[in-house]
Scaffold this active site. Structure first.
Site, mmCIF file in Angstrom:
data_model
loop_
_atom_site.group_PDB
_atom_site.id
_atom_site.type_symbol
_atom_site.label_atom_id
_atom_site.label_comp_id
_atom_site.label_asym_id
_atom_site.label_seq_id
_atom_site.Cartn_x
_atom_site.Cartn_y
_atom_site.Cartn_z
ATOM 1 N N ASP A 35 40.558 43.631 30.836
ATOM 2 C CA ASP A 35 40.283 43.984 32.230
ATOM 3 C C ASP A 35 39.483 45.286 32.262
ATOM 4 O O ASP A 35 39.783 46.239 31.544
ATOM 5 C CB ASP A 35 41.590 44.122 33.014
ATOM 6 C CG ASP A 35 41.357 44.080 34.513
ATOM 7 O OD1 ASP A 35 41.759 43.091 35.143
ATOM 8 O OD2 ASP A 35 40.745 45.036 35.060
ATOM 9 N N ILE A 36 38.463 45.316 33.132
ATOM 10 C CA ILE A 36 37.577 46.489 33.216
ATOM 11 C C ILE A 36 38.299 47.689 33.836
ATOM 12 O O ILE A 36 37.871 48.841 33.652
ATOM 13 C CB ILE A 36 36.308 46.111 34.029
ATOM 14 C CG1 ILE A 36 35.148 47.033 33.687
ATOM 15 C CG2 ILE A 36 36.587 46.078 35.524
ATOM 16 C CD1 ILE A 36 33.803 46.536 34.220
ATOM 17 N N ASN A 79 47.398 36.296 40.779
ATOM 18 C CA ASN A 79 47.368 36.681 42.186
ATOM 19 C C ASN A 79 46.644 35.588 42.965
ATOM 20 O O ASN A 79 45.610 35.086 42.514
ATOM 21 C CB ASN A 79 46.631 38.015 42.353
ATOM 22 C CG ASN A 79 47.324 39.149 41.625
ATOM 23 O OD1 ASN A 79 48.551 39.174 41.555
ATOM 24 N ND2 ASN A 79 46.556 40.075 41.074
ATOM 25 N N GLY A 100 46.719 39.641 46.530
ATOM 26 C CA GLY A 100 45.902 40.666 45.876
ATOM 27 C C GLY A 100 44.772 40.109 45.034
ATOM 28 O O GLY A 100 44.238 40.824 44.179
ATOM 29 N N GLN A 101 44.375 38.854 45.278
ATOM 30 C CA GLN A 101 43.287 38.262 44.496
ATOM 31 C C GLN A 101 41.955 38.863 44.942
ATOM 32 O O GLN A 101 41.651 38.903 46.139
ATOM 33 C CB GLN A 101 43.272 36.736 44.679
ATOM 34 C CG GLN A 101 42.241 36.041 43.801
ATOM 35 C CD GLN A 101 42.373 34.512 43.839
ATOM 36 O OE1 GLN A 101 43.175 33.963 44.590
ATOM 37 N NE2 GLN A 101 41.569 33.849 43.033
ATOM 38 N N SER A 102 41.171 39.332 43.984
ATOM 39 C CA SER A 102 39.858 39.898 44.314
ATOM 40 C C SER A 102 38.715 39.102 43.704
ATOM 41 O O SER A 102 37.583 39.192 44.183
ATOM 42 C CB SER A 102 39.771 41.363 43.865
ATOM 43 O OG SER A 102 39.920 41.473 42.469
ATOM 44 N N HIS A 157 42.586 33.146 37.344
ATOM 45 C CA HIS A 157 42.776 33.926 36.116
ATOM 46 C C HIS A 157 44.207 34.424 36.080
ATOM 47 O O HIS A 157 44.873 34.538 37.123
ATOM 48 C CB HIS A 157 41.795 35.092 36.049
ATOM 49 C CG HIS A 157 41.817 35.958 37.271
ATOM 50 N ND1 HIS A 157 41.179 35.606 38.430
ATOM 51 C CD2 HIS A 157 42.433 37.141 37.526
ATOM 52 C CE1 HIS A 157 41.381 36.536 39.350
ATOM 53 N NE2 HIS A 157 42.146 37.477 38.824
ATOM 54 N N HIS A 191 46.638 37.516 34.582
ATOM 55 C CA HIS A 191 46.718 38.847 33.999
ATOM 56 C C HIS A 191 47.824 38.852 32.939
ATOM 57 O O HIS A 191 48.928 38.359 33.204
ATOM 58 C CB HIS A 191 47.087 39.881 35.057
ATOM 59 C CG HIS A 191 46.090 40.016 36.171
ATOM 60 N ND1 HIS A 191 45.214 41.067 36.250
ATOM 61 C CD2 HIS A 191 45.845 39.236 37.257
ATOM 62 C CE1 HIS A 191 44.478 40.934 37.351
ATOM 63 N NE2 HIS A 191 44.847 39.830 37.983
HETATM 64 P P1 AMP Z 1 42.519 39.883 40.828
HETATM 65 O O1 AMP Z 1 42.467 41.141 41.678
HETATM 66 O O2 AMP Z 1 43.888 39.369 40.564
HETATM 67 O O3 AMP Z 1 41.571 38.845 41.386
HETATM 68 O O4 AMP Z 1 41.978 40.308 39.391
HETATM 69 C C1 AMP Z 1 40.624 40.507 39.127
HETATM 70 C C2 AMP Z 1 40.568 41.447 37.971
HETATM 71 O O5 AMP Z 1 39.247 41.395 37.433
HETATM 72 C C3 AMP Z 1 40.831 42.920 38.330
HETATM 73 O O6 AMP Z 1 41.963 43.376 37.599
HETATM 74 C C4 AMP Z 1 39.545 43.626 37.933
HETATM 75 O O7 AMP Z 1 39.782 44.903 37.385
HETATM 76 C C5 AMP Z 1 38.949 42.666 36.913
HETATM 77 N N1 AMP Z 1 37.513 42.735 36.742
HETATM 78 C C6 AMP Z 1 36.576 42.823 37.716
HETATM 79 N N2 AMP Z 1 35.342 42.837 37.184
HETATM 80 C C7 AMP Z 1 35.504 42.756 35.840
HETATM 81 C C8 AMP Z 1 34.604 42.743 34.730
HETATM 82 N N3 AMP Z 1 33.267 42.792 34.892
HETATM 83 N N4 AMP Z 1 35.121 42.657 33.480
HETATM 84 C C9 AMP Z 1 36.467 42.609 33.298
HETATM 85 N N5 AMP Z 1 37.358 42.614 34.303
HETATM 86 C C10 AMP Z 1 36.893 42.692 35.559
#
Ligand code: AMP
Ligand code: ZN
Length: 125
Positions: A41-42, A98, A104-106, A111, A113
């Site tokens: 995760d970034i 999420n 909290g899905q972004s 995916h 975690h």
């Molecule tokens: P969620 O908020 O559950 O949808 O998780 C999305 C995750 O993707 C978050 O923890 C972000 O930090 C991660 N993320 C976003 N962009 C990147 C990226 N380019 N490389 C790796 N992880 C990322």
């Protein structure tokens, strides 16, 4: 102005995780097989924070089909392997997906975690 996330997931061509899968956006891949891959995760929320991501563009948990059951099962056997490889198997870890706004899905490509390396609170915030 629309501050809501794109819950449609757009097309795979517009999707961050599809682009990472295709190699057009870089990420640190720690595992890959035919059906899924795992990256760091970034923005890590724990000393170990990986994302296990099916290669198939599935927008949310709500879009899963019966045909995806084997793929989703393989998320957990992969988590088992990765937890051992990352050295969090003995201390413990969490696997979480999420879903949607309150979840909290972004990123709207499903995916999971994998978090570990510190005590994780319950219930989560
Ligand atoms: P969620 O908020 O559950 O949808 O998780 C999305 C995750 O993707 C978050 O923890 C972000 O930090 C991660 N993320 C976003 N962009 C990147 C990226 N380019 N490389 C790796 N992880 C990322
Ligand atoms: Zn995608």
């Amino acid at each position: 102005m629309n501050a809501q996330p794109d819950t449609t997931g757009g097309s795979p061509a517009d999707c961050l995780f599809c682009k990472i899968n295709q190699g057009t956006i870089p990420a640190e891949k720690v595992f890959e097989n035919d059906g899924l891959f795992a990256i760091r995760d970034i923005n890590p929320q724990a000393p170990t924070h990986l994302l296990i991501i099916p290669k198939k563009h599935i927008t949310t948990l709500l879009d899963l089909q019966t045909a995806d059951e084997e793929l989703i099962g393989s998320i957990y056997t992969t988590a088992n392997q990765i937890a051992k490889a990352e050295g969090v198997d003995r201390s413990g870890f969490r696997v979480v997906a999420n879903c949607g706004s309150d979840g909290g899905q972004s990123v709207y490509h499903i995916h999971f975690h994998l978090l570990g390396g510190r005590p994780l609170h319950w219930p989560p915030g």
